[in-house]
Scaffold this motif. Structure first.
Motif, PDB file in Angstrom:
ATOM      1  N   THR A 283      -5.548 -15.267 -30.621  1.00 43.03           N
ATOM      2  CA  THR A 283      -4.496 -15.274 -29.155  1.00 43.03           C
ATOM      3  C   THR A 283      -4.759 -15.870 -28.808  1.00 43.03           C
ATOM      4  O   THR A 283      -5.611 -16.713 -28.658  1.00 43.03           O
ATOM      5  CB  THR A 283      -5.455 -13.662 -28.567  1.00 43.03           C
ATOM      6  N   THR A 284      -4.261 -16.141 -27.498  1.00 39.34           N
ATOM      7  CA  THR A 284      -3.721 -17.068 -26.023  1.00 39.34           C
ATOM      8  C   THR A 284      -4.145 -16.518 -25.133  1.00 39.34           C
ATOM      9  O   THR A 284      -5.484 -16.163 -25.378  1.00 39.34           O
ATOM     10  CB  THR A 284      -2.188 -16.991 -25.665  1.00 39.34           C
ATOM     11  N   PRO A 285      -5.352 -17.896 -24.671  1.00 40.25           N
ATOM     12  CA  PRO A 285      -6.623 -17.621 -23.596  1.00 40.25           C
ATOM     13  C   PRO A 285      -6.471 -16.079 -22.575  1.00 40.25           C
ATOM     14  O   PRO A 285      -5.271 -16.637 -22.375  1.00 40.25           O
ATOM     15  CB  PRO A 285      -6.339 -18.843 -22.953  1.00 40.25           C
TER      16      PRO A 285
ATOM     17  N   GLY B 159      12.053 -13.911 -34.536  1.00 45.13           N
ATOM     18  CA  GLY B 159      13.242 -15.150 -33.535  1.00 45.13           C
ATOM     19  C   GLY B 159      12.541 -16.336 -33.464  1.00 45.13           C
ATOM     20  O   GLY B 159      11.660 -16.480 -32.908  1.00 45.13           O
ATOM     21  N   PRO B 160      12.867 -17.199 -32.389  1.00 44.54           N
ATOM     22  CA  PRO B 160      12.914 -18.532 -32.514  1.00 44.54           C
ATOM     23  C   PRO B 160      11.504 -18.502 -31.738  1.00 44.54           C
ATOM     24  O   PRO B 160      11.047 -19.694 -31.829  1.00 44.54           O
ATOM     25  CB  PRO B 160      14.054 -19.179 -31.566  1.00 44.54           C
ATOM     26  N   GLU B 161      11.252 -17.629 -30.533  1.00 53.06           N
ATOM     27  CA  GLU B 161       9.894 -16.706 -29.681  1.00 53.06           C
ATOM     28  C   GLU B 161       9.208 -16.618 -30.348  1.00 53.06           C
ATOM     29  O   GLU B 161       8.500 -16.652 -29.609  1.00 53.06           O
ATOM     30  CB  GLU B 161      10.782 -17.258 -28.047  1.00 53.06           C
ATOM     31  N   ALA B 162       9.219 -16.124 -31.308  1.00 48.68           N
ATOM     32  CA  ALA B 162       8.032 -14.668 -31.983  1.00 48.68           C
ATOM     33  C   ALA B 162       8.428 -14.566 -33.236  1.00 48.68           C
ATOM     34  O   ALA B 162       9.136 -14.665 -33.845  1.00 48.68           O
ATOM     35  CB  ALA B 162       8.373 -13.270 -31.182  1.00 48.68           C
ATOM     36  N   ARG B 163       7.365 -15.295 -33.813  1.00 46.79           N
ATOM     37  CA  ARG B 163       7.209 -15.517 -35.123  1.00 46.79           C
ATOM     38  C   ARG B 163       7.247 -14.372 -36.215  1.00 46.79           C
ATOM     39  O   ARG B 163       7.768 -14.110 -37.401  1.00 46.79           O
ATOM     40  CB  ARG B 163       6.700 -17.291 -35.623  1.00 46.79           C
ATOM     41  N   ASP B 164       6.313 -13.568 -35.661  1.00 47.73           N
ATOM     42  CA  ASP B 164       5.950 -12.849 -36.325  1.00 47.73           C
ATOM     43  C   ASP B 164       5.573 -11.080 -34.824  1.00 47.73           C
ATOM     44  O   ASP B 164       5.128 -11.461 -33.751  1.00 47.73           O
ATOM     45  CB  ASP B 164       4.248 -13.048 -36.675  1.00 47.73           C
ATOM     46  N   VAL B 165       6.280 -10.084 -34.919  1.00 51.71           N
ATOM     47  CA  VAL B 165       5.320  -9.165 -34.422  1.00 51.71           C
ATOM     48  C   VAL B 165       5.312  -7.517 -34.595  1.00 51.71           C
ATOM     49  O   VAL B 165       5.396  -7.990 -35.628  1.00 51.71           O
ATOM     50  CB  VAL B 165       7.091  -8.584 -33.674  1.00 51.71           C
ATOM     51  N   ARG B 166       4.278  -7.478 -33.556  1.00 54.25           N
ATOM     52  CA  ARG B 166       3.134  -6.357 -35.143  1.00 54.25           C
ATOM     53  C   ARG B 166       2.691  -5.569 -33.661  1.00 54.25           C
ATOM     54  O   ARG B 166       2.134  -5.905 -32.383  1.00 54.25           O
ATOM     55  CB  ARG B 166       1.845  -6.779 -35.237  1.00 54.25           C
ATOM     56  N   TRP B 167       2.919  -4.344 -33.933  1.00 56.15           N
ATOM     57  CA  TRP B 167       1.938  -2.810 -33.059  1.00 56.15           C
ATOM     58  C   TRP B 167       0.786  -3.374 -33.384  1.00 56.15           C
ATOM     59  O   TRP B 167      -0.011  -2.938 -34.568  1.00 56.15           O
ATOM     60  CB  TRP B 167       3.050  -1.889 -33.414  1.00 56.15           C
ATOM     61  N   VAL B 168      -0.378  -2.689 -32.625  1.00 52.93           N
ATOM     62  CA  VAL B 168      -1.967  -2.975 -32.889  1.00 52.93           C
ATOM     63  C   VAL B 168      -2.708  -2.348 -31.862  1.00 52.93           C
ATOM     64  O   VAL B 168      -2.276  -1.810 -30.580  1.00 52.93           O
ATOM     65  CB  VAL B 168      -2.695  -4.552 -32.907  1.00 52.93           C
TER      66      VAL B 168
ATOM     67  N   ASN C 197       1.639 -20.241 -32.340  1.00 56.23           N
ATOM     68  CA  ASN C 197       1.446 -19.535 -33.422  1.00 56.23           C
ATOM     69  C   ASN C 197      -0.135 -18.307 -33.126  1.00 56.23           C
ATOM     70  O   ASN C 197      -0.617 -17.720 -33.484  1.00 56.23           O
ATOM     71  CB  ASN C 197       0.695 -20.674 -34.916  1.00 56.23           C
ATOM     72  N   GLN C 198       0.116 -18.785 -31.837  1.00 54.36           N
ATOM     73  CA  GLN C 198      -1.368 -17.055 -31.762  1.00 54.36           C
ATOM     74  C   GLN C 198      -0.477 -15.961 -30.624  1.00 54.36           C
ATOM     75  O   GLN C 198       0.455 -16.464 -30.376  1.00 54.36           O
ATOM     76  CB  GLN C 198      -2.234 -18.387 -29.884  1.00 54.36           C
ATOM     77  N   TYR C 199      -1.063 -15.469 -31.342  1.00 51.13           N
ATOM     78  CA  TYR C 199      -0.656 -14.144 -30.155  1.00 51.13           C
ATOM     79  C   TYR C 199      -0.620 -13.463 -28.898  1.00 51.13           C
ATOM     80  O   TYR C 199      -1.594 -14.032 -28.154  1.00 51.13           O
ATOM     81  CB  TYR C 199      -1.326 -12.442 -31.202  1.00 51.13           C
TER      82      TYR C 199
END
Length: 149
Positions: free
Chosen positions: A128-130, A109-118, A37-39
């Motif tokens: 976010t990830t470390p 998909g299974p590896e990407a719960r949400d996708v977004r342009w930021v 769940n982290q971007y």
């Protein structure tokens, strides 16, 4: 992520890609541990016989359905996570690339719960990830250098 990646005998090699389109970078929230769940940037493990660049582009397409052209290597990034007992629980070395979007609208998909342009300022509001904010700072700087004059 398979169980053999936890408490590994050796580091794993991975590749990821910061894809830019109209001044924004593509991020995906992870659908699996670690850092569920982290971007983060789309990416994953390098397969035997595959170059780092090939792995980055393959993972990008598999995870979010986007095709891109690499513009360069941003940096290698190393993640070492230790368990409560001090043993190495997770160790991955990631080659992080920058790229320009070519085609495909991002999909989950299974590896990407949400996708977004930021945009660059929006990153601070995301979980976010470390180390991702520092990598993205470098990626945005590299993208600005590759923009047409």
């Amino acid at each position: 992520m398979t169980a053999d990646r936890f408490y590994p005998a050796r580091p794993f090699l991975a590749a990821s890609v910061a894809v830019f389109r109209n001044g924004k970078v593509l991020l995906a929230s992870r659908g699996k541990p670690p850092w569920e769940n982290q971007y983060s940037l789309p990416g994953g493990q390098v397969e035997t016989g595959e170059t780092l660049a090939e792995a980055a582009l393959r993972e990008l397409h598999e995870e979010v359905g986007v095709t891109a052209a690499l513009t360069g290597l941003i940096a290698p990034f190393e993640v070492i996570e230790r368990g409560d007992d001090g043993r190495v629980k997770h160790h991955v070395v990631i080659a992080v690339f920058a790229a320009r979007w070519l085609s495909g609208e991002p999909r989950t998909g299974p590896e990407a719960r949400d996708v977004r342009w930021v945009t660059e300022p929006e990153i601070a509001s995301l979980s976010t990830t470390p180390g991702l904010p520092g990598i993205l700072e470098q990626a945005f700087a590299q993208d600005r250098r590759h923009q047409p004059a």
